[in-house]
Design a protein around this motif. Structure first.
Motif, PDB file in Angstrom:
ATOM      1  N   ARG A 142      -1.224 119.817  55.784  1.00 27.61           N
ATOM      2  CA  ARG A 142      -0.574 118.212  55.986  1.00 27.61           C
ATOM      3  C   ARG A 142      -0.663 117.511  54.556  1.00 27.61           C
ATOM      4  O   ARG A 142      -1.852 117.615  54.063  1.00 27.61           O
ATOM      5  CB  ARG A 142      -1.459 117.711  57.531  1.00 27.61           C
ATOM      6  CG  ARG A 142      -1.211 118.593  58.654  1.00 27.61           C
ATOM      7  CD  ARG A 142      -1.797 117.907  60.071  1.00 27.61           C
ATOM      8  NE  ARG A 142      -2.609 118.056  59.790  1.00 27.61           N
ATOM      9  CZ  ARG A 142      -4.066 117.940  60.889  1.00 27.61           C
ATOM     10  NH1 ARG A 142      -2.801 117.947  61.552  1.00 27.61           N
ATOM     11  NH2 ARG A 142      -4.947 118.251  60.619  1.00 27.61           N
TER      12      ARG A 142
ATOM     13  N   GLY B 142       5.649 105.809  50.796  1.00 24.37           N
ATOM     14  CA  GLY B 142       6.560 106.196  51.867  1.00 24.37           C
ATOM     15  C   GLY B 142       7.290 106.523  51.259  1.00 24.37           C
ATOM     16  O   GLY B 142       8.545 107.062  51.489  1.00 24.37           O
TER      17      GLY B 142
ATOM     18  N   TYR C 245       8.330 108.916  49.246  1.00 22.91           N
ATOM     19  CA  TYR C 245       8.304 110.267  48.980  1.00 22.91           C
ATOM     20  C   TYR C 245       9.063 111.165  50.188  1.00 22.91           C
ATOM     21  O   TYR C 245       9.858 111.382  50.418  1.00 22.91           O
ATOM     22  CB  TYR C 245       6.914 111.295  48.643  1.00 22.91           C
ATOM     23  CG  TYR C 245       6.494 111.489  47.162  1.00 22.91           C
ATOM     24  CD1 TYR C 245       6.963 112.541  46.626  1.00 22.91           C
ATOM     25  CD2 TYR C 245       6.256 110.185  45.660  1.00 22.91           C
ATOM     26  CE1 TYR C 245       7.086 112.669  45.303  1.00 22.91           C
ATOM     27  CE2 TYR C 245       5.312 110.908  45.040  1.00 22.91           C
ATOM     28  CZ  TYR C 245       6.207 112.144  44.187  1.00 22.91           C
ATOM     29  OH  TYR C 245       6.761 111.829  43.002  1.00 22.91           O
ATOM     30  N   ASP C 246       8.295 110.410  51.630  1.00 18.81           N
ATOM     31  CA  ASP C 246       8.695 110.707  52.779  1.00 18.81           C
ATOM     32  C   ASP C 246      10.432 110.008  53.327  1.00 18.81           C
ATOM     33  O   ASP C 246      11.488 110.819  53.344  1.00 18.81           O
ATOM     34  CB  ASP C 246       7.849 109.771  53.836  1.00 18.81           C
ATOM     35  CG  ASP C 246       6.582 110.941  53.839  1.00 18.81           C
ATOM     36  OD1 ASP C 246       6.856 112.134  53.617  1.00 18.81           O
ATOM     37  OD2 ASP C 246       6.026 110.112  53.858  1.00 18.81           O
ATOM     38  N   TYR C 247      10.741 108.611  52.097  1.00 21.53           N
ATOM     39  CA  TYR C 247      11.685 108.294  52.519  1.00 21.53           C
ATOM     40  C   TYR C 247      13.318 109.307  51.576  1.00 21.53           C
ATOM     41  O   TYR C 247      14.022 109.061  51.786  1.00 21.53           O
ATOM     42  CB  TYR C 247      11.887 106.986  51.810  1.00 21.53           C
ATOM     43  CG  TYR C 247      13.201 106.363  52.854  1.00 21.53           C
ATOM     44  CD1 TYR C 247      13.190 106.135  54.012  1.00 21.53           C
ATOM     45  CD2 TYR C 247      13.477 105.786  51.908  1.00 21.53           C
ATOM     46  CE1 TYR C 247      15.200 105.814  54.358  1.00 21.53           C
ATOM     47  CE2 TYR C 247      15.213 105.670  52.238  1.00 21.53           C
ATOM     48  CZ  TYR C 247      15.469 104.979  53.748  1.00 21.53           C
ATOM     49  OH  TYR C 247      16.532 104.322  54.020  1.00 21.53           O
TER      50      TYR C 247
ATOM     51  N   HIS D 108      13.602 112.171  53.637  1.00 26.29           N
ATOM     52  CA  HIS D 108      14.697 111.748  54.148  1.00 26.29           C
ATOM     53  C   HIS D 108      16.105 111.662  53.654  1.00 26.29           C
ATOM     54  O   HIS D 108      16.965 112.145  53.863  1.00 26.29           O
ATOM     55  CB  HIS D 108      14.268 111.043  55.108  1.00 26.29           C
ATOM     56  CG  HIS D 108      14.946 109.995  55.467  1.00 26.29           C
ATOM     57  ND1 HIS D 108      15.263 111.209  57.046  1.00 26.29           N
ATOM     58  CD2 HIS D 108      15.982 109.462  55.933  1.00 26.29           C
ATOM     59  CE1 HIS D 108      16.310 110.039  58.115  1.00 26.29           C
ATOM     60  NE2 HIS D 108      16.540 109.232  56.774  1.00 26.29           N
TER      61      HIS D 108
ATOM     62  N   ARG E 259      16.797 121.752  57.440  1.00 26.78           N
ATOM     63  CA  ARG E 259      16.061 120.932  56.326  1.00 26.78           C
ATOM     64  C   ARG E 259      16.429 121.618  54.666  1.00 26.78           C
ATOM     65  O   ARG E 259      16.982 122.725  55.011  1.00 26.78           O
ATOM     66  CB  ARG E 259      14.315 121.911  56.225  1.00 26.78           C
ATOM     67  CG  ARG E 259      13.659 120.827  57.427  1.00 26.78           C
ATOM     68  CD  ARG E 259      12.110 121.853  57.014  1.00 26.78           C
ATOM     69  NE  ARG E 259      12.001 121.530  55.746  1.00 26.78           N
ATOM     70  CZ  ARG E 259      10.685 121.832  54.845  1.00 26.78           C
ATOM     71  NH1 ARG E 259       9.347 122.714  55.970  1.00 26.78           N
ATOM     72  NH2 ARG E 259       9.882 121.480  54.255  1.00 26.78           N
TER      73      ARG E 259
ATOM     74  N   VAL F 148      -1.092 113.051  60.954  1.00 32.10           N
ATOM     75  CA  VAL F 148      -0.282 112.374  60.375  1.00 32.10           C
ATOM     76  C   VAL F 148       0.847 111.921  61.701  1.00 32.10           C
ATOM     77  O   VAL F 148       0.778 112.071  62.764  1.00 32.10           O
ATOM     78  CB  VAL F 148       0.900 114.190  60.485  1.00 32.10           C
ATOM     79  CG1 VAL F 148      -0.153 114.525  59.322  1.00 32.10           C
ATOM     80  CG2 VAL F 148       0.568 114.847  61.494  1.00 32.10           C
TER      81      VAL F 148
ATOM     82  N   HIS G  34       6.738 110.829  61.423  1.00 31.82           N
ATOM     83  CA  HIS G  34       7.963 110.983  59.880  1.00 31.82           C
ATOM     84  C   HIS G  34       7.306 110.861  58.637  1.00 31.82           C
ATOM     85  O   HIS G  34       7.748 111.264  57.396  1.00 31.82           O
ATOM     86  CB  HIS G  34       8.124 108.799  58.944  1.00 31.82           C
ATOM     87  CG  HIS G  34       8.916 108.323  60.441  1.00 31.82           C
ATOM     88  ND1 HIS G  34      10.388 108.486  60.972  1.00 31.82           N
ATOM     89  CD2 HIS G  34       8.334 106.680  61.651  1.00 31.82           C
ATOM     90  CE1 HIS G  34      10.487 108.083  61.790  1.00 31.82           C
ATOM     91  NE2 HIS G  34       9.470 107.304  62.374  1.00 31.82           N
ATOM     92  N   ASP G  35       6.235 111.775  58.358  1.00 35.74           N
ATOM     93  CA  ASP G  35       5.461 112.541  57.929  1.00 35.74           C
ATOM     94  C   ASP G  35       5.973 114.098  57.096  1.00 35.74           C
ATOM     95  O   ASP G  35       6.565 114.301  58.272  1.00 35.74           O
ATOM     96  CB  ASP G  35       3.768 112.655  57.696  1.00 35.74           C
ATOM     97  CG  ASP G  35       3.124 111.335  58.222  1.00 35.74           C
ATOM     98  OD1 ASP G  35       3.802 110.166  56.820  1.00 35.74           O
ATOM     99  OD2 ASP G  35       2.608 111.321  59.047  1.00 35.74           O
ATOM    100  N   GLN G  36       6.647 113.731  56.550  1.00 30.81           N
ATOM    101  CA  GLN G  36       7.420 115.439  55.823  1.00 30.81           C
ATOM    102  C   GLN G  36       6.381 117.044  55.386  1.00 30.81           C
ATOM    103  O   GLN G  36       5.600 116.481  54.818  1.00 30.81           O
ATOM    104  CB  GLN G  36       8.375 114.914  54.617  1.00 30.81           C
ATOM    105  CG  GLN G  36       8.914 113.565  54.737  1.00 30.81           C
ATOM    106  CD  GLN G  36      11.235 114.306  55.639  1.00 30.81           C
ATOM    107  OE1 GLN G  36      11.100 115.971  55.634  1.00 30.81           O
ATOM    108  NE2 GLN G  36      11.731 113.708  55.822  1.00 30.81           N
TER     109      GLN G  36
END
Length: 255
Positions: free
Chosen positions: A174, A181, A183-185, A188, A204, A229, A232-234
């Motif tokens: 984790r 956000g 990197y997460d976005y 996505h 994925r 976490v 939405h956490d990748q």
């Protein structure tokens, strides 16, 4: 299910903020010598890592002067090895605030060592791509001022983070990011843009996600600390640590 997923949003935000503050103070006490030596161990591990050796396109964060693994040796090695190297670039999304984030992170290519060395440092001391040169570069999932560009697939992304641990149930690694956000976005958007041939059986994208961390950023079970976490956490595939360890997330046998 990962610990922390049952938190409501306000509790999750508060828990992340508290851990970021704790880590900021912890990392501030590290000496430059420790960060340099740990960065050298991470570079040594990566340079022998088969997915990196075989990768043709590598994305890597450009590091702050303190408080995280330094990536300068990795960027130079990748470029000198003939790899295409992509680095973060922040830009306006062209979206209204009600429709989504007004700023996005994309990955843009470096031309060569000379190009890399010409990057100017921003207010955080991070080498940054000049906006006037972006249209000369290849981009991955590029959306500049709302305009689409030709998408470029990546083989390996090396991410930063604030803190990391291993989920005691799923054995997945984790990551706690810096809270913006980006990197997460990006991940996505990358997944949405990936073609069917570029995706794993679970949907994925096939790109490998590995984070780099100082040993002080890894929270052991005995510490009593953990990474909170949310949905939405990748997830990431693995973690290179400053003590030379490489930790891998457990594979989901169901896929």
């Amino acid at each position: 299910m990962s610990q922390g997923l049952d938190m409501n949003s306000s509790a999750l935000i508060a828990a992340k903020s508290q851990l970021r503050s704790l880590m900021k103070h912890r990392l501030a006490s590290l000496s430059e010598e420790s960060i340099t030596s740990q960065s050298a161990r991470v570079f040594d591990s990566i340079s022998k890592f088969k997915p990196y050796v075989d990768a043709k396109r590598v994305a890597v964060y450009l590091s702050m002067p303190r408080g995280e693994i330094q990536t300068d040796p990795i960027v130079r090695h990748a470029l000198s090895s003939g790899k295409q190297v992509f680095v973060p670039y922040l830009h306006k999304s062209g979206l209204r605030p009600s429709d989504g984030p007004t700023r996005l992170m994309d990955m843009v290519s470096l031309k060569d060592i000379k190009d890399y060395e010409s990057l100017q440092r921003d207010k955080w001391g991070i080498p940054s791509v000049d906006a006037s040169t972006v249209h000369e570069r290849q981009r991955s999932v590029g959306e500049l001022d709302g305009s689409r560009s030709e998408d470029v697939s990546l083989d390996l992304i090396l991410l930063p983070g604030v803190a990391f641990d291993v989920d005691p149930q799923s054995k997945a690694i984790r990551r706690l990011g810096h809270g913006r956000g980006f990197y997460d976005y990006f991940l996505h958007r990358y997944a949405l843009a990936a073609s069917p041939e570029e995706k794993e059986s679970d949907g994925r994208p096939a790109v490998l996600l590995y984070a780099l961390a100082l040993k002080e950023q890894f929270l052991s079970p005995s510490s009593g600390e953990s990474v909170p976490v949310g949905p939405h956490d990748q997830p990431i595939d693995g973690l290179f640590l400053g003590d030379g360890q490489i930790k891998e997330s457990a594979k989901d046998d169901a896929n």
